[in-house]
Motif scaffolding. Structure first.
Motif: not given
Ligand code: MN
Ligand code: GDP
Length: 380
Positions: A191-192, A205
């Motif tokens: 995320n992302p 991430d």
């Molecule tokens: Mn993140």
């Protein structure tokens, strides 16, 4: 065992998931040297065991060496939700067209793995789940059957990603599933997950939590030990062979048996208090074990009262009572102690404690009364 982002990215990379080139360091000069090697622009990222680093100023783009130096200086030592940044990760900056969310975890009630994929990434998934639950495409995967590419494709289609991202997303999600299962992870989250303007899909991430019970099957996971958050209380208790888990509250808890210790933690909560720990001293509540337990709890500066909850089984009440009194001679305890003693020979045990009671050592007839008293003392 929770990994830092850069460790999670190395874990992902070992399963073929595309991540950005980068290096970790604890020094500003080294950060600039890494950035010079990688080429600008770079992103300087705080490595801490918590999310929301971006909002907290822990993720910064640097266009040149001077900016990199400024960001590295500011981020090292930064306090992010109580976590002080000691390591930063410098990676090549990516151009972002869209930000998605992807994860695998275990759905215990369904007895299946749960994959979640959303076109609304980059923000906290909890917020998406609350405000726009339909924006999350879910897939349940039977651990025995595994994830087929066909099922993965249908899942990606349900998430309404940009069609350009379909092939890249399917490829990454298949690899992410393999990493989750073969790597014995409890959670893998990207995320992302980004779509670049060039059409490539890429993990920007990494949040990875590995199953502590499977570590023995992965000797290479020892490399993550050094950066694990440490609880000095737990280390001291482990050295004494005590089953201890540190918590955030002010009532120190000592009980015999894991079930009773958990119930004691629950009852402290039930009467409005906060337990400082879970501590199971096991079957034999002798003076040595009791002294060790009291020492560990006494060294916790947050502890304002101590609740000793013993139900004698094989251990007889008088042994427990003598153990507590002997332990109190060996360790100077700062906080008042409330005892609940029941079970085998409880009457004899209580008779031994009775003459010693004062405002530092109290006794209550039931677990609930003892918890109330301990919580009052902790709050008063
Ligand atoms: Mn993140
Ligand atoms: P978190 O805040 O702890 O989740 O840290 P992330 O690694 O997810 O970064 C937060 C945000 O910073 C991302 O959602 C991106 O919007 C942005 N970001 C991180 N890396 C890059 C990058 O390489 N390029 C650009 N343009 N933005 C980035």
């Amino acid at each position: 065992m929770d990994l830092l982002e850069y460790q999670g990215k190395q874990f992902f990379a070992s399963y073929g998931i595309p991540v950005s080139d980068g290096e970790a360091t604890s020094s500003v000069d080294e950060a600039v040297a890494i950035a010079d090697r990688i080429g600008y622009p770079v992103v300087v990222k705080a490595q801490v065991h918590t999310g929301g680093r971006g909002k907290a100023g822990g993720v910064k783009l640097a266009a040149d060496a001077e900016e990199c130096r400024t960001h590295a200086t500011n981020i090292l030592g930064l306090d992010i939700k109580g976590h002080i940044v000691e390591i930063i990760w410098v990676e090549r900056a990516s151009d972002i067209a869209e930000e998605y969310y992807a994860s695998f975890t275990l759905d215990r009630s369904a007895k299946k793995y749960l994959g979640m994929l959303s076109a609304e990434g980059g923000v906290e998934i909890e917020a998406v789940a609350e405000e726009n639950p339909d924006a999350i495409a879910r897939i349940h995967v039977d651990p025995v059957e595994g994830l087929s590419e066909e099922a993965c494709r249908a899942w990606v289609a349900a998430a309404n990603l940009n069609p350009q991202a379909t092939e890249g997303a399917v490829d990454i999600l298949m690899k992410l599933y393999t990493a989750y299962v073969d790597g014995d992870a409890d959670l893998v989250e990207i995320n992302p997950l980004i779509l670049k303007p060039t059409g490539e899909v890429h993990a920007l991430d990494a949040k990875v939590s590995l199953d502590g019970n499977a570590i023995y099957e992965h000797p290479d996971y020892a490399q993550y030990d050094a950066t694990q958050p440490r609880d000095e209380r737990e280390e001291a208790a482990n050295e004494k062979g005590l089953q201890y888990v540190g918590l955030e509250g002010s009532v120190g808890v000592i009980a015999n048996g894991a079930g009773l210790a958990m119930s004691t933690v629950d009852v402290v909560n039930q009467v409005g208090g906060k337990p400082a720990n879970f501590l199971d001293i096991g079957g034999g509540a002798n003076a040595d074990v009791m002294a060790g337990a009291l020492e560990v709890i006494n060294n916790d500066p947050e502890v304002k009262s101590i609740l000793i909850n013993i139900f004698g089984g094989i251990t007889r009440g008088e042994e427990v009572a003598n153990g507590i009194l002997e332990a109190m001679k060996r360790v100077t305890i700062d906080a008042p102690i409330v005892i609940r003693l029941d079970g085998t020979n409880a009457t004899e045990g209580r008779a031994i404690l009775e003459p010693e009671l004062d405002d530092k050592l109290m006794m209550e007839p039931t677990m609930l009364d003892a918890a109330r008293r301990a919580v009052e003392l902790a709050q008063g």
